[in-house]
Design a protein around this motif. Structure first.
Motif, PDB file in Angstrom:
ATOM      1  N   CYS A 111       0.825  -1.213   0.000  1.00 20.16           N
ATOM      2  CA  CYS A 111       0.000   0.000   0.000  1.00 20.16           C
ATOM      3  C   CYS A 111       0.859   1.263   0.000  1.00 20.16           C
ATOM      4  O   CYS A 111       0.332   2.374   0.093  1.00 20.16           O
ATOM      5  CB  CYS A 111      -0.934   0.008   1.201  1.00 20.16           C
ATOM      6  SG  CYS A 111      -2.154  -1.297   1.087  1.00 20.16           S
ATOM      7  N   GLU A 113       2.085   0.212  -4.253  1.00 19.39           N
ATOM      8  CA  GLU A 113       0.836   0.334  -5.017  1.00 19.39           C
ATOM      9  C   GLU A 113       1.093   0.137  -6.507  1.00 19.39           C
ATOM     10  O   GLU A 113       0.326  -0.530  -7.205  1.00 19.39           O
ATOM     11  CB  GLU A 113       0.194   1.714  -4.762  1.00 19.39           C
ATOM     12  CG  GLU A 113      -1.035   1.919  -5.634  1.00 19.39           C
ATOM     13  CD  GLU A 113      -1.791   3.223  -5.383  1.00 19.39           C
ATOM     14  OE1 GLU A 113      -1.460   3.953  -4.434  1.00 19.39           O
ATOM     15  OE2 GLU A 113      -2.738   3.483  -6.156  1.00 19.39           O
ATOM     16  N   ASP A 150       0.345  -5.195   4.434  1.00 18.72           N
ATOM     17  CA  ASP A 150       0.840  -3.876   4.845  1.00 18.72           C
ATOM     18  C   ASP A 150       0.359  -3.565   6.259  1.00 18.72           C
ATOM     19  O   ASP A 150      -0.704  -4.029   6.678  1.00 18.72           O
ATOM     20  CB  ASP A 150       0.364  -2.787   3.858  1.00 18.72           C
ATOM     21  CG  ASP A 150       1.280  -1.567   3.877  1.00 18.72           C
ATOM     22  OD1 ASP A 150       1.417  -0.921   4.933  1.00 18.72           O
ATOM     23  OD2 ASP A 150       1.878  -1.271   2.827  1.00 18.72           O
ATOM     24  N   LEU A 172      -3.651  -0.638   5.572  1.00 21.68           N
ATOM     25  CA  LEU A 172      -4.289  -0.983   4.297  1.00 21.68           C
ATOM     26  C   LEU A 172      -4.976   0.252   3.711  1.00 21.68           C
ATOM     27  O   LEU A 172      -5.586   1.034   4.445  1.00 21.68           O
ATOM     28  CB  LEU A 172      -5.298  -2.106   4.510  1.00 21.68           C
ATOM     29  CG  LEU A 172      -4.686  -3.446   4.954  1.00 21.68           C
ATOM     30  CD1 LEU A 172      -5.789  -4.486   5.174  1.00 21.68           C
ATOM     31  CD2 LEU A 172      -3.674  -3.966   3.923  1.00 21.68           C
ATOM     32  N   SER A 173      -4.876   0.407   2.386  1.00 15.92           N
ATOM     33  CA  SER A 173      -5.473   1.578   1.724  1.00 15.92           C
ATOM     34  C   SER A 173      -6.834   1.228   1.143  1.00 15.92           C
ATOM     35  O   SER A 173      -7.075   0.080   0.745  1.00 15.92           O
ATOM     36  CB  SER A 173      -4.575   2.060   0.589  1.00 15.92           C
ATOM     37  OG  SER A 173      -3.293   2.314   1.061  1.00 15.92           O
ATOM     38  N   LEU A 208      -7.587  -0.518  -2.418  1.00 16.99           N
ATOM     39  CA  LEU A 208      -7.518  -1.983  -2.605  1.00 16.99           C
ATOM     40  C   LEU A 208      -8.901  -2.561  -2.920  1.00 16.99           C
ATOM     41  O   LEU A 208      -9.020  -3.536  -3.656  1.00 16.99           O
ATOM     42  CB  LEU A 208      -6.991  -2.638  -1.326  1.00 16.99           C
ATOM     43  CG  LEU A 208      -5.488  -2.748  -1.163  1.00 16.99           C
ATOM     44  CD1 LEU A 208      -5.174  -3.306   0.210  1.00 16.99           C
ATOM     45  CD2 LEU A 208      -4.882  -3.613  -2.251  1.00 16.99           C
TER      46      LEU A 208
END
Ligand SMILES: NC(=O)C1=CN([C@@H]2O[C@H](COP(=O)(O)OP(=O)(O)OC[C@H]3O[C@@H](n4cnc5c(N)ncnc54)[C@H](O)[C@@H]3O)[C@@H](O)[C@H]2O)C=CC1
Ligand SMILES: C[C@H](CCCC(C)(C)O)[C@H]1CC[C@H]2[C@@H]3[C@H](O)CC4=CC(=O)CC[C@]4(C)[C@H]3CC[C@]12C
Length: 369
Positions: free
Chosen positions: A18, A23, A43, A46-47, A50
């Protein structure tokens, strides 16, 4: 990894998936690796982007975890074929303690290696850094160097120290037997300074320029050259290495490769202006506005202030003795080792890399990105 005309079967895991580079690796794998069945993104944070990837044909599994926790790494890696280990603590400003940097970058990497052995993951690609080589603290230039160029490596700063140790661990692990008896195949990539969409320091310079009514002030002589590499090409090299490691294990196993493309050699500030210029900023001065001795003094003062204020607050300015030394030392890479060993060619031309980065910088204005 035998070529398959049947259903995709490979399981990849990207640590630090992330982050800025992570990315791009994740997205590149989904675009360029047809044999992928499942992509695990591991990670600490977390983003949200995703989520949108989870609707595609490849199973994308988000795993919140910490590389410093061996059991979390091993659990995430069970059943994977390839791990791309990009997670790291990138800190040259004193935001994290040397101990934390060591734990994440060195112990975290050791945990990934042990998890490969324990779970039977046979291929490990590690994101190292040019900082493993230099610039050294003596300010020696590395001019158009390659992987075999002799250079006096002197590390003092926790970040390059940790990357150098972690890279060594990865290379030494090549050939270790993993669960099932097959040998582990490892390889380390050493990007120079990465730029592109998501590059936070570029965004910070942009905002600083906007605050200063469209101006940035030259601090480093234009003659000091830096090697820079576009994030899309760094991601592409990771994907290619991961793909080729099995077929070329004898050649590539235990090797290091600088990560390069055709971005022009320029000073750090002049290079940034390739993107910030078209966004309306201007670099004032053909020579540094302050004499070098004054910059050294300011950098030293900043370091002292950081130390004095530490019990009260984190003071982490861009300028410190280390960043000044790095910014003020020529470090450029000229090599074709990756091309010779696994057919790497940059996927994005300089013009495309530049255009994409400019678009991103423009899009960050007032967006809070
Ligand atoms: N940014 C640059 O110019 C360069 C970066 N590198 C290397 O590339 C890698 C990626 O760097 P960037 O994308 O720039 O940094 P980043 O900070 O954007 O990404 C690092 C990612 O690792 C994750 N992470 C940090 N600690 C973790 C932990 N304990 N457990 C799990 N995940 C953790 C972070 O949450 C983040 O998503 C790093 O290993 C760095 O050393 C190498 C050369 C140049
Ligand atoms: C922050 C520096 C530029 C500011 C200089 C000032 C204050 C005089 O204007 C950056 C100059 C060079 C950068 C480093 C370089 O690109 C190599 C790197 C590799 C990595 O693996 C991590 C990041 C970095 C150390 C990068 C960090 C910022 C600079 C020191």
């Amino acid at each position: 990894m035998a070529e398959s005309i049947q259903a995709p079967m490979l399981v990849y895991l990207v640590t630090g998936g992330c982050g800025f580079l992570g990315e791009h690796i994740v997205r590149m794998l989904l675009e360029q690796e047809p044999r992928l069945r499942e992509l695990r993104v591991f990670d600490l944070h977390l983003s949200s982007w995703l989520e949108e990837l989870k609707t595609g044909p490849v199973q994308v599994t988000a795993i919140q975890g910490d590389v410093t926790q061996a059991h979390e790494v091993a659990a995430a890696m069970a059943g994977t074929h390839v791990v791309i280990h990009t997670a790291g603590l990138v800190d040259v400003f004193g935001r994290a303690s040397p101990k934390t940097i060591h734990e994440v970058n060195v112990q975290g990497t050791q945990n990934v290696i042990e998890a490969c052995v324990q779970t039977g993951t046979q291929f490990l690609v590690y994101t190292s850094s040019m900082e493993v080589v230099g610039p050294n603290i003596k300010g020696h230039p590395f001019y158009r160097g390659n992987e075999d160029t002799p250079y006096e490596i002197v590390h003092k700063h926790p970040y390059p120290c940790s990357k150098a140790r972690a890279e060594q661990l990865v290379l030494e692990a090549n050939g270790r037997k993993v669960r099932g008896g097959l040998p582990l195949v490892t390889c380390a990539l050493r990007p120079t300074g990465i730029y592109g969409e998501g590059h936070q320091i570029m965004r910070d310079f942009y905002r600083q320029g906007l605050r200063l009514r469209g101006r940035l002030f030259r601090a480093i002589p234009a003659s000091v050259e830096h090697g820079r590499v576009y994030v899309g090409n760094v991601a592409w090299m990771h994907v290619l290495v991961a793909r080729e490691l099995e077929q070329r294990a004898g050649l590539m196993g235990g090797q290091v490769y600088f990560c390069y493309d055709k971005s022009p050699y320029k000073s750090y500030e002049d290079f940034n202006m390739e993107f910030l210029g078209p966004c309306g900023l201007r670099l004032v001065g053909t020579r540094p506005l302050l004499p070098y001795w004054l910059l050294v003094l300011l950098a030293t003062l900043n370091a002292l202030l950081q130390w004095l204020l530490r019990p009260l607050l984190l003071y982490t300015p861009l300028l410190n003795p280390y960043t000044l030394a790095v910014a003020n030392t020529t470090f450029t890479v000229s090599t074709n080792k990756a091309q010779r060993h696994f057919g790497y060619k940059p996927l994005f031309s300089w013009e495309e890399s530049r255009a994409r980065t400019i678009l991103w910088v423009q899009s960050t204005e007032g967006s809070g990105q």
